[in-house]
Design a protein around this motif. Sequence first.
Motif, PDB file in Angstrom:
ATOM      1  N   ILE A 192       0.858  -1.181   0.000  1.00 40.24           N
ATOM      2  CA  ILE A 192       0.000   0.000   0.000  1.00 40.24           C
ATOM      3  C   ILE A 192       0.897   1.235   0.000  1.00 40.24           C
ATOM      4  O   ILE A 192       1.604   1.493   0.984  1.00 40.24           O
ATOM      5  N   PRO A 193       0.928   1.986  -1.094  1.00 37.85           N
ATOM      6  CA  PRO A 193       1.772   3.183  -1.129  1.00 37.85           C
ATOM      7  C   PRO A 193       1.501   4.108   0.048  1.00 37.85           C
ATOM      8  O   PRO A 193       0.339   4.328   0.425  1.00 37.85           O
ATOM      9  N   ARG A 194       2.538   4.654   0.619  1.00 37.43           N
ATOM     10  CA  ARG A 194       2.410   5.493   1.825  1.00 37.43           C
ATOM     11  C   ARG A 194       1.573   6.731   1.576  1.00 37.43           C
ATOM     12  O   ARG A 194       0.948   7.263   2.487  1.00 37.43           O
ATOM     13  N   ASP A 195       1.520   7.214   0.325  1.00 32.96           N
ATOM     14  CA  ASP A 195       0.779   8.433   0.006  1.00 32.96           C
ATOM     15  C   ASP A 195      -0.637   8.148  -0.492  1.00 32.96           C
ATOM     16  O   ASP A 195      -1.284   9.025  -1.074  1.00 32.96           O
ATOM     17  N   THR A 196      -1.124   6.919  -0.270  1.00 28.86           N
ATOM     18  CA  THR A 196      -2.488   6.582  -0.684  1.00 28.86           C
ATOM     19  C   THR A 196      -3.483   7.493   0.037  1.00 28.86           C
ATOM     20  O   THR A 196      -3.478   7.607   1.262  1.00 28.86           O
ATOM     21  N   TRP A 197      -4.356   8.133  -0.749  1.00 23.00           N
ATOM     22  CA  TRP A 197      -5.318   9.104  -0.206  1.00 23.00           C
ATOM     23  C   TRP A 197      -6.593   8.361   0.197  1.00 23.00           C
ATOM     24  O   TRP A 197      -7.269   7.760  -0.631  1.00 23.00           O
ATOM     25  N   VAL A 198      -6.902   8.396   1.495  1.00 24.58           N
ATOM     26  CA  VAL A 198      -8.043   7.634   2.002  1.00 24.58           C
ATOM     27  C   VAL A 198      -8.787   8.463   3.052  1.00 24.58           C
ATOM     28  O   VAL A 198      -8.286   9.480   3.550  1.00 24.58           O
ATOM     29  N   ASN A 199      -9.976   8.010   3.373  1.00 18.58           N
ATOM     30  CA  ASN A 199     -10.733   8.561   4.498  1.00 18.58           C
ATOM     31  C   ASN A 199     -10.375   7.728   5.719  1.00 18.58           C
ATOM     32  O   ASN A 199     -10.820   6.593   5.865  1.00 18.58           O
ATOM     33  N   ILE A 200      -9.551   8.280   6.594  1.00 19.37           N
ATOM     34  CA  ILE A 200      -9.067   7.548   7.759  1.00 19.37           C
ATOM     35  C   ILE A 200     -10.159   7.546   8.822  1.00 19.37           C
ATOM     36  O   ILE A 200     -10.562   8.613   9.306  1.00 19.37           O
ATOM     37  N   PRO A 201     -10.685   6.378   9.206  1.00 18.59           N
ATOM     38  CA  PRO A 201     -11.745   6.318  10.213  1.00 18.59           C
ATOM     39  C   PRO A 201     -11.325   7.004  11.514  1.00 18.59           C
ATOM     40  O   PRO A 201     -10.261   6.722  12.055  1.00 18.59           O
ATOM     41  N   GLY A 202     -12.147   7.923  11.974  1.00 11.96           N
ATOM     42  CA  GLY A 202     -11.850   8.632  13.211  1.00 11.96           C
ATOM     43  C   GLY A 202     -10.973   9.849  13.032  1.00 11.96           C
ATOM     44  O   GLY A 202     -10.670  10.546  14.002  1.00 11.96           O
ATOM     45  N   GLY A 245      -0.342  16.760  -5.454  1.00  9.49           N
ATOM     46  CA  GLY A 245       0.579  16.705  -4.326  1.00  9.49           C
ATOM     47  C   GLY A 245       1.290  15.374  -4.177  1.00  9.49           C
ATOM     48  O   GLY A 245       1.770  15.044  -3.092  1.00  9.49           O
ATOM     49  N   GLY A 246       1.370  14.615  -5.263  1.00  8.45           N
ATOM     50  CA  GLY A 246       2.070  13.339  -5.194  1.00  8.45           C
ATOM     51  C   GLY A 246       1.286  12.244  -4.504  1.00  8.45           C
ATOM     52  O   GLY A 246       1.848  11.189  -4.164  1.00  8.45           O
ATOM     53  N   THR A 247      -0.009  12.457  -4.260  1.00 13.65           N
ATOM     54  CA  THR A 247      -0.809  11.432  -3.609  1.00 13.65           C
ATOM     55  C   THR A 247      -1.082  10.273  -4.574  1.00 13.65           C
ATOM     56  O   THR A 247      -0.963  10.420  -5.790  1.00 13.65           O
ATOM     57  N   TRP A 248      -1.448   9.141  -4.010  1.00 13.32           N
ATOM     58  CA  TRP A 248      -1.815   7.965  -4.803  1.00 13.32           C
ATOM     59  C   TRP A 248      -3.314   7.732  -4.620  1.00 13.32           C
ATOM     60  O   TRP A 248      -3.782   7.500  -3.506  1.00 13.32           O
ATOM     61  N   LEU A 249      -4.048   7.840  -5.726  1.00 13.17           N
ATOM     62  CA  LEU A 249      -5.505   7.693  -5.681  1.00 13.17           C
ATOM     63  C   LEU A 249      -5.855   6.254  -6.034  1.00 13.17           C
ATOM     64  O   LEU A 249      -5.681   5.824  -7.181  1.00 13.17           O
ATOM     65  N   PRO A 250      -6.348   5.472  -5.074  1.00 11.52           N
ATOM     66  CA  PRO A 250      -6.625   4.064  -5.349  1.00 11.52           C
ATOM     67  C   PRO A 250      -7.780   3.886  -6.323  1.00 11.52           C
ATOM     68  O   PRO A 250      -8.769   4.623  -6.276  1.00 11.52           O
ATOM     69  N   ASP A 251      -7.642   2.927  -7.207  1.00 14.54           N
ATOM     70  CA  ASP A 251      -8.712   2.531  -8.116  1.00 14.54           C
ATOM     71  C   ASP A 251      -9.565   1.522  -7.358  1.00 14.54           C
ATOM     72  O   ASP A 251      -9.227   0.342  -7.259  1.00 14.54           O
ATOM     73  N   ARG A 252     -10.684   1.981  -6.803  1.00 11.49           N
ATOM     74  CA  ARG A 252     -11.488   1.150  -5.906  1.00 11.49           C
ATOM     75  C   ARG A 252     -12.027  -0.090  -6.603  1.00 11.49           C
ATOM     76  O   ARG A 252     -12.047  -1.184  -6.024  1.00 11.49           O
ATOM     77  N   ALA A 253     -12.476   0.051  -7.830  1.00 14.05           N
ATOM     78  CA  ALA A 253     -13.038  -1.098  -8.540  1.00 14.05           C
ATOM     79  C   ALA A 253     -11.972  -2.156  -8.787  1.00 14.05           C
ATOM     80  O   ALA A 253     -12.197  -3.355  -8.566  1.00 14.05           O
ATOM     81  N   ALA A 254     -10.803  -1.719  -9.250  1.00 14.42           N
ATOM     82  CA  ALA A 254      -9.717  -2.670  -9.512  1.00 14.42           C
ATOM     83  C   ALA A 254      -9.216  -3.306  -8.217  1.00 14.42           C
ATOM     84  O   ALA A 254      -8.880  -4.497  -8.180  1.00 14.42           O
ATOM     85  N   LEU A 255      -9.163  -2.517  -7.141  1.00 18.69           N
ATOM     86  CA  LEU A 255      -8.732  -3.048  -5.846  1.00 18.69           C
ATOM     87  C   LEU A 255      -9.729  -4.082  -5.333  1.00 18.69           C
ATOM     88  O   LEU A 255      -9.340  -5.137  -4.807  1.00 18.69           O
ATOM     89  N   HIS A 256     -11.028  -3.796  -5.486  1.00 15.89           N
ATOM     90  CA  HIS A 256     -12.054  -4.748  -5.055  1.00 15.89           C
ATOM     91  C   HIS A 256     -11.903  -6.066  -5.799  1.00 15.89           C
ATOM     92  O   HIS A 256     -12.006  -7.154  -5.202  1.00 15.89           O
TER      93      HIS A 256
END
Length: 377
Positions: free
Chosen positions: A89-99, A268-279
Motif C-alpha cells: 500500500i503506497p504510503r501516500d495513498t489518499w483515504v478517508n481515515i476512520p476517526g 501533491g504526489g498522492t496515490w488515488l486508489p482505483d477502488r473497482a480494480a482493488l475490489h
Amino acid sequence: MRRAVLVLLVILAGLVALSAPAFPALTRYGALPRQADGPVTLLLAGVTPNYPPSPVWPYPAAPEDYTGLTDTIVLAQVRPDGTANLLSIPRDTWVNIPGWGFGKINGSNVHGGPEMLVNAVENLTGVPIDGYALLSLHAVRSLTDAAGGVTLDVPKRMKYDDTAGHLHIDLQPGRQHLNGQQAEGFLRFRHDGLGDIGRVARQQTYLTALVGRMKNPLNWWRLPGMVGALDQNTKTNLTREDVGALLGAALGGLKVNMHTVPGSFGNGGTWLPDRAALHELVAEQFRDPNDPRPLTVAVVNTAAPDGSARRLKTRLEGLGYQDVRIVQETRTDAPTTVTGTAAAAVLRDVGHGQVTQQGGVPGADVTVRLGNDTPAN
C-alpha cells in the motif's frame, strides 16, 4: 570417551549460542506449529523515526516509540497451505481515515496509533486483519545483516545524502549482494522520478530476495539471529496462536505472491486508489475461500412468513456479511434452498434448508430462497 563428550559439549554450546538471540522472542511468542482453520492476515508497517527539535545538527533521532509515519505498509495474508499474498500500500495513498478524516494513509499511525492504521487499511481493502507488526527503521538493517545480506538487482545508479537523517546512499546498478546499510538505502531511496511507487517496487524486490534467502536450507542456521533482530525492532500484538499458525503454514514452504494497490497519481504526489480494480484484486487474492461474508448474498422470500427476508438480512449483516440484498421473485410453495459459491457455509448461518444446484439470482454469489420451513421468528 572424554574427547567425544568434549566435542558434544562444544556442539551444544554452539547451538545455544546460535539460538540465544531468539530466546526473548520464544519466551513471549513461542508456540508449536499448528494447522489453522483459515488464513492469518497481518499488517506490516515500517515506522520512520521522530526527530525532536534540537540545537544539535544533524538532529539525533528520538528513542523509538513507534509513533511515527509508516513509510512501508504491507498487508500480508498467509494461508494454511503456505501461500502468502502480500499487498503493498503506497504510503501516500489518499483515504478517508476512520476517526480522523481524509489524508495520506501513512499518517494514520501518527493520529491514532496502530489501531487507527489497521482500521484505515481494513476500510480501504475490506480485508479483516488479525494482528499488526510495526518495524523500526533499524529493523531492515539488523534483519538483513542477520540474514547474511541479500542478493538483488539494483535497477539504476542510486546516490543521495541526507546528513540530518544519517542517510547516505551510494549504489551502482546491477546484481549485487547488499549488507544491511546498503539494503536500507536501497529501500529508502526516492529520487528516481517514481516517488512512492518506485519505493514499493523496491520493497517487493527486497522481500523476494529475503524470502529466497530464508528458504535456502544453507541459511537456516541464521534464523534465530533473524528472529532476534525482528524482536528487538518490532512492536506487535501477535498472539501465540497467530505465531503457531504462521509456523504451521511456513513448514509447507512459503509461496509468496506480491501485489500493489492499483491507482494513479493525484495532486501533491498522492496515490488515488482505483477502488473497482482493488475490489477485484482483493476478491481474487485475499478472500478466504471458506469465509462467505465478503460474498454478495441475495435473499428471496418464496414461501416464508412476511418479514423473513428482512430479518435474515439483519442477522447476516450482524455476523459480518458485507453485501446482503433482498430480491423479489414469484412466490412458490417450496422449502428453503441455498445455491451458489460457498453455499454450505452460508447455510450454516441461515440455520435451516438445504444446498441445491438450481440457478441463482443474477449478480449474486449466493442465493437464499426462504421457503415454507422458515420459522416465524
